[in-house]
Design a protein around this motif. Structure first.
Motif, PDB file in Angstrom:
ATOM      1  N   THR A   9     -65.961 -19.211   7.192  1.00  0.00           N
ATOM      2  CA  THR A   9     -66.434 -19.007   8.561  1.00  0.00           C
ATOM      3  C   THR A   9     -65.704 -19.919   9.529  1.00  0.00           C
ATOM      4  O   THR A   9     -65.282 -19.506  10.612  1.00  0.00           O
ATOM      5  CB  THR A   9     -67.949 -19.257   8.637  1.00  0.00           C
ATOM      6  N   ILE A  10     -65.534 -21.202   9.153  1.00  0.00           N
ATOM      7  CA  ILE A  10     -64.833 -22.151  10.007  1.00  0.00           C
ATOM      8  C   ILE A  10     -63.391 -21.724  10.216  1.00  0.00           C
ATOM      9  O   ILE A  10     -62.850 -21.783  11.328  1.00  0.00           O
ATOM     10  CB  ILE A  10     -64.899 -23.569   9.398  1.00  0.00           C
ATOM     11  N   GLN A  11     -62.745 -21.248   9.141  1.00  0.00           N
ATOM     12  CA  GLN A  11     -61.347 -20.844   9.236  1.00  0.00           C
ATOM     13  C   GLN A  11     -61.169 -19.637  10.145  1.00  0.00           C
ATOM     14  O   GLN A  11     -60.090 -19.441  10.723  1.00  0.00           O
ATOM     15  CB  GLN A  11     -60.808 -20.540   7.839  1.00  0.00           C
ATOM     16  N   ASN A  12     -62.215 -18.825  10.277  1.00  0.00           N
ATOM     17  CA  ASN A  12     -62.120 -17.630  11.120  1.00  0.00           C
ATOM     18  C   ASN A  12     -62.301 -17.936  12.598  1.00  0.00           C
ATOM     19  O   ASN A  12     -62.044 -17.073  13.447  1.00  0.00           O
ATOM     20  CB  ASN A  12     -63.158 -16.595  10.689  1.00  0.00           C
ATOM     21  N   ILE A  13     -62.760 -19.141  12.921  1.00  0.00           N
ATOM     22  CA  ILE A  13     -62.947 -19.503  14.326  1.00  0.00           C
ATOM     23  C   ILE A  13     -61.587 -19.877  14.921  1.00  0.00           C
ATOM     24  O   ILE A  13     -60.855 -20.691  14.338  1.00  0.00           O
ATOM     25  CB  ILE A  13     -63.919 -20.694  14.467  1.00  0.00           C
ATOM     26  N   PRO A  14     -61.207 -19.306  16.044  1.00  0.00           N
ATOM     27  CA  PRO A  14     -59.914 -19.635  16.662  1.00  0.00           C
ATOM     28  C   PRO A  14     -59.784 -21.141  16.926  1.00  0.00           C
ATOM     29  O   PRO A  14     -60.765 -21.815  17.257  1.00  0.00           O
ATOM     30  CB  PRO A  14     -59.932 -18.842  17.971  1.00  0.00           C
ATOM     31  N   HIS A  15     -58.578 -21.656  16.760  1.00  0.00           N
ATOM     32  CA  HIS A  15     -58.307 -23.082  16.941  1.00  0.00           C
ATOM     33  C   HIS A  15     -58.709 -23.543  18.349  1.00  0.00           C
ATOM     34  O   HIS A  15     -59.260 -24.643  18.519  1.00  0.00           O
ATOM     35  CB  HIS A  15     -56.822 -23.351  16.700  1.00  0.00           C
ATOM     36  N   GLU A  16     -58.459 -22.696  19.358  1.00  0.00           N
ATOM     37  CA  GLU A  16     -58.775 -23.067  20.741  1.00  0.00           C
ATOM     38  C   GLU A  16     -60.276 -23.264  20.932  1.00  0.00           C
ATOM     39  O   GLU A  16     -60.710 -24.156  21.676  1.00  0.00           O
ATOM     40  CB  GLU A  16     -58.265 -21.997  21.714  1.00  0.00           C
ATOM     41  N   VAL A  17     -61.077 -22.429  20.237  1.00  0.00           N
ATOM     42  CA  VAL A  17     -62.533 -22.541  20.354  1.00  0.00           C
ATOM     43  C   VAL A  17     -63.028 -23.828  19.692  1.00  0.00           C
ATOM     44  O   VAL A  17     -63.872 -24.545  20.240  1.00  0.00           O
ATOM     45  CB  VAL A  17     -63.222 -21.311  19.731  1.00  0.00           C
ATOM     46  N   ILE A  18     -62.489 -24.125  18.501  1.00  0.00           N
ATOM     47  CA  ILE A  18     -62.866 -25.366  17.814  1.00  0.00           C
ATOM     48  C   ILE A  18     -62.520 -26.573  18.678  1.00  0.00           C
ATOM     49  O   ILE A  18     -63.308 -27.520  18.803  1.00  0.00           O
ATOM     50  CB  ILE A  18     -62.157 -25.454  16.452  1.00  0.00           C
ATOM     51  N   THR A  19     -61.347 -26.525  19.306  1.00  0.00           N
ATOM     52  CA  THR A  19     -60.923 -27.625  20.172  1.00  0.00           C
ATOM     53  C   THR A  19     -61.906 -27.835  21.316  1.00  0.00           C
ATOM     54  O   THR A  19     -62.313 -28.964  21.617  1.00  0.00           O
ATOM     55  CB  THR A  19     -59.514 -27.358  20.736  1.00  0.00           C
ATOM     56  N   GLU A  20     -62.300 -26.742  21.970  1.00  0.00           N
ATOM     57  CA  GLU A  20     -63.221 -26.845  23.108  1.00  0.00           C
ATOM     58  C   GLU A  20     -64.587 -27.370  22.675  1.00  0.00           C
ATOM     59  O   GLU A  20     -65.228 -28.137  23.397  1.00  0.00           O
ATOM     60  CB  GLU A  20     -63.372 -25.481  23.788  1.00  0.00           C
ATOM     61  N   ILE A  21     -65.041 -26.963  21.509  1.00  0.00           N
ATOM     62  CA  ILE A  21     -66.346 -27.418  21.013  1.00  0.00           C
ATOM     63  C   ILE A  21     -66.302 -28.900  20.672  1.00  0.00           C
ATOM     64  O   ILE A  21     -67.145 -29.687  21.118  1.00  0.00           O
ATOM     65  CB  ILE A  21     -66.779 -26.600  19.778  1.00  0.00           C
ATOM     66  N   LEU A  22     -65.296 -29.298  19.888  1.00  0.00           N
ATOM     67  CA  LEU A  22     -65.216 -30.696  19.459  1.00  0.00           C
ATOM     68  C   LEU A  22     -64.992 -31.644  20.635  1.00  0.00           C
ATOM     69  O   LEU A  22     -65.503 -32.766  20.643  1.00  0.00           O
ATOM     70  CB  LEU A  22     -64.093 -30.858  18.433  1.00  0.00           C
ATOM     71  N   ALA A  23     -64.235 -31.207  21.628  1.00  0.00           N
ATOM     72  CA  ALA A  23     -63.937 -32.075  22.773  1.00  0.00           C
ATOM     73  C   ALA A  23     -65.186 -32.428  23.573  1.00  0.00           C
ATOM     74  O   ALA A  23     -65.189 -33.420  24.314  1.00  0.00           O
ATOM     75  CB  ALA A  23     -62.910 -31.407  23.687  1.00  0.00           C
ATOM     76  N   ARG A  24     -66.241 -31.642  23.417  1.00  0.00           N
ATOM     77  CA  ARG A  24     -67.478 -31.903  24.150  1.00  0.00           C
ATOM     78  C   ARG A  24     -68.444 -32.815  23.383  1.00  0.00           C
ATOM     79  O   ARG A  24     -69.544 -33.114  23.869  1.00  0.00           O
ATOM     80  CB  ARG A  24     -68.170 -30.581  24.481  1.00  0.00           C
ATOM     81  N   LEU A  25     -68.038 -33.262  22.193  1.00  0.00           N
ATOM     82  CA  LEU A  25     -68.903 -34.117  21.374  1.00  0.00           C
ATOM     83  C   LEU A  25     -68.630 -35.591  21.648  1.00  0.00           C
ATOM     84  O   LEU A  25     -67.528 -35.966  22.056  1.00  0.00           O
ATOM     85  CB  LEU A  25     -68.668 -33.817  19.893  1.00  0.00           C
ATOM     86  N   PRO A  26     -69.619 -36.458  21.415  1.00  0.00           N
ATOM     87  CA  PRO A  26     -69.422 -37.900  21.619  1.00  0.00           C
ATOM     88  C   PRO A  26     -68.484 -38.499  20.574  1.00  0.00           C
ATOM     89  O   PRO A  26     -68.270 -37.933  19.494  1.00  0.00           O
ATOM     90  CB  PRO A  26     -70.838 -38.477  21.496  1.00  0.00           C
ATOM     91  N   ALA A  27     -67.954 -39.665  20.890  1.00  0.00           N
ATOM     92  CA  ALA A  27     -66.955 -40.313  20.024  1.00  0.00           C
ATOM     93  C   ALA A  27     -67.500 -40.578  18.627  1.00  0.00           C
ATOM     94  O   ALA A  27     -66.788 -40.410  17.632  1.00  0.00           O
ATOM     95  CB  ALA A  27     -66.495 -41.621  20.676  1.00  0.00           C
ATOM     96  N   LYS A  28     -68.756 -40.999  18.525  1.00  0.00           N
ATOM     97  CA  LYS A  28     -69.321 -41.339  17.226  1.00  0.00           C
ATOM     98  C   LYS A  28     -69.307 -40.137  16.279  1.00  0.00           C
ATOM     99  O   LYS A  28     -69.010 -40.274  15.080  1.00  0.00           O
ATOM    100  CB  LYS A  28     -70.745 -41.855  17.403  1.00  0.00           C
ATOM    101  N   CYS A  29     -69.625 -38.952  16.804  1.00  0.00           N
ATOM    102  CA  CYS A  29     -69.592 -37.745  15.965  1.00  0.00           C
ATOM    103  C   CYS A  29     -68.161 -37.414  15.549  1.00  0.00           C
ATOM    104  O   CYS A  29     -67.904 -37.042  14.393  1.00  0.00           O
ATOM    105  CB  CYS A  29     -70.178 -36.561  16.732  1.00  0.00           C
ATOM    106  N   LEU A  30     -67.220 -37.553  16.453  1.00  0.00           N
ATOM    107  CA  LEU A  30     -65.844 -37.189  16.156  1.00  0.00           C
ATOM    108  C   LEU A  30     -65.225 -38.095  15.096  1.00  0.00           C
ATOM    109  O   LEU A  30     -64.392 -37.650  14.306  1.00  0.00           O
ATOM    110  CB  LEU A  30     -65.009 -37.230  17.441  1.00  0.00           C
TER     111      LEU A  30
END
Length: 406
Positions: A9-30
């Motif tokens: 499922t993760i592999q099927n998510i476009p890279h651009e979408v993953i980038t946008e989602i992760l960029a909105r998370l706090p530093a500790k989670c990343l």
């Protein structure tokens, strides 16, 4: 099967979408998510991703990425090598300061005193005697800057967007009416001289911190001492052009103050005041502390708009007449609904413009003994969470080795 399905499922998510989602998370989670897979580790280490994540950290409106840090040097029964971090979100939403976590300081001598120089994009510049450190409290990475420094030097720290680099500016004693200036560039990892500071250090208002905003460092300097009181200048150092300019100041003698003075048969020269600079969400703010005057000791707070015009935000009355700078309510940060977090010597408080009242702020956890100490003004500062590395010139693999699970 479930784990394989999840991975697919993760592999099927476009890279651009993953980038946008992760960029909105706090530093500790990343920091934790770097361990998910090699592709995520590579993404979260990418400089462009770090800038995107930092942009969202600056843009969020509920203070979840903004933190307060307390340096414990001199506090009773505390470990001087540890600082405590608190959530600004809890301050404005719950009216208390629960300690989120403690973080070790990048000290070389456990007995030395750490001083705050400045913060920018999640990086904090610290002074330890004759040593300067760049430090990220979120990742716990640090870097010791080259060259020993003088005890009487003054410093500023900020980001030069034109060359995508962080700079430390050092003001050194010099003969005459100017002082020598050196600039440290993080990418080059070296110091160099630039134009002189157009004031002597004996006119530098060193009790107030240098601040960074909008690509420039700002200092307050004494223009003159006289029978009408002390007069001040605000001086900016553009980190791109490396030129000094004087900044127009707000009208300290607004209609309210002037009308009160006129009612007492006095003039604006009867107002004695001291200036403090603060940065809130990237905007330069100025606090004018009016002391020993007939209109009552109070603080006026202005914010500079993008067009360079000052707008007055609030008038904060003091609970008693102020005669010394140690008694001032120093401004740390403020919310959009008119609440101002203030520090004064031995306590913290929230001032509400709606209620026109101060509320003492309880502290829980790492800095409980904070209120027992005689002065906290130089031991409490704010910063924003980020993954920006103080080892900015390192390659990705070297930076990855230095990241610590927060």
């Amino acid at each position: 099967m479930a784990s394989q399905s999840h991975a697919a499922t993760i592999q099927n998510i476009p890279h651009e979408v993953i980038t946008e989602i992760l960029a909105r998370l706090p530093a500790k989670c990343l920091i934790r998510f770097r361990c998910v897979c090699k592709s995520w580790r590579s993404l979260i280490s990418d400089p462009q991703f770090l800038k995107k994540q930092l942009h969202f950290s600056h843009a969020e409106s509920n203070f979840t990425r903004q933190r307060i840090i307390v340096f414990k040097q001199g506090l009773p029964s505390s470990d001087h090598r540890i600082a405590s971090s608190y959530s600004v979100h809890s301050v404005f939403n719950d009216h208390e300061m629960p300690c989120s976590f403690d973080v070790p300081l990048p000290m070389t001598d456990p007995a030395s005193i750490i001083e705050f120089v400045g913060s920018c994009n999640g990086l904090v510049c610290l002074r330890e005697g004759r040593i300067l450190h760049l430090w990220n409290p979120s990742t716990r990475e640090s870097k010791r800057l080259p060259r020993s420094i003088g005890y009487n030097d003054y410093f500023g720290f900020g980001y030069d967007e034109s060359v995508d680099d962080y700079k430390v500016v050092r003001l050194l004693n010099n003969e005459g009416d100017t002082c020598k200036v050196e600039v440290y560039e993080l990418r080059a990892d070296c110091w160099r001289e630039t134009q002189n500071f157009p004031y002597s250090l004996n006119r530098f208002a060193g009790t107030w911190s240098t601040v960074y905003a909008n690509g420039a460092l700002y200092w307050v300097v004494v223009r003159e001492h006289g029978p009408e009181g002390t007069r001040w200048n605000v001086v900016a150092f553009d980190l791109s052009t490396e030129k000094f300019t004087e900044v127009p100041q707000p009208n300290y003698f607004d209609d309210d103050s002037c009308s009160l003075l006129a009612g007492h048969g006095m003039s604006v020269s009867d107002l004695n005041f001291v200036i403090e600079l603060v940065v809130e969400r990237g905007s330069l703010c100025l606090v004018c502390h009016y002391i020993q005057c007939c209109v009552g000791s109070h603080a006026g707070v202005w914010i500079m708009r993008e067009d360079g015009v000052w707008t007055k935000l609030a008038k904060i009355p003091y609970q008693q007449e102020m005669k010394q700078s140690q008694q001032f309510w120093r401004l740390l940060c403020f919310s959009g609904n008119g609440e101002f977090l203030m520090a004064r010597k031995d306590k913290l408080a929230l001032y509400s413009t709606k209620e026109d009242a101060f509320e003492d702020l309880p502290i829980h956890g790492g800095g409980d003994e904070l209120l027992l100490h005689d002065s906290i003004l130089n031991k409490i500062k704010t910063y924003v969470e980020s993954l920006i590395s103080p080892n900015y010139a390192m390659n990705e693999s070297e930076q990855s080795k230095n990241l610590v699970m927060a």
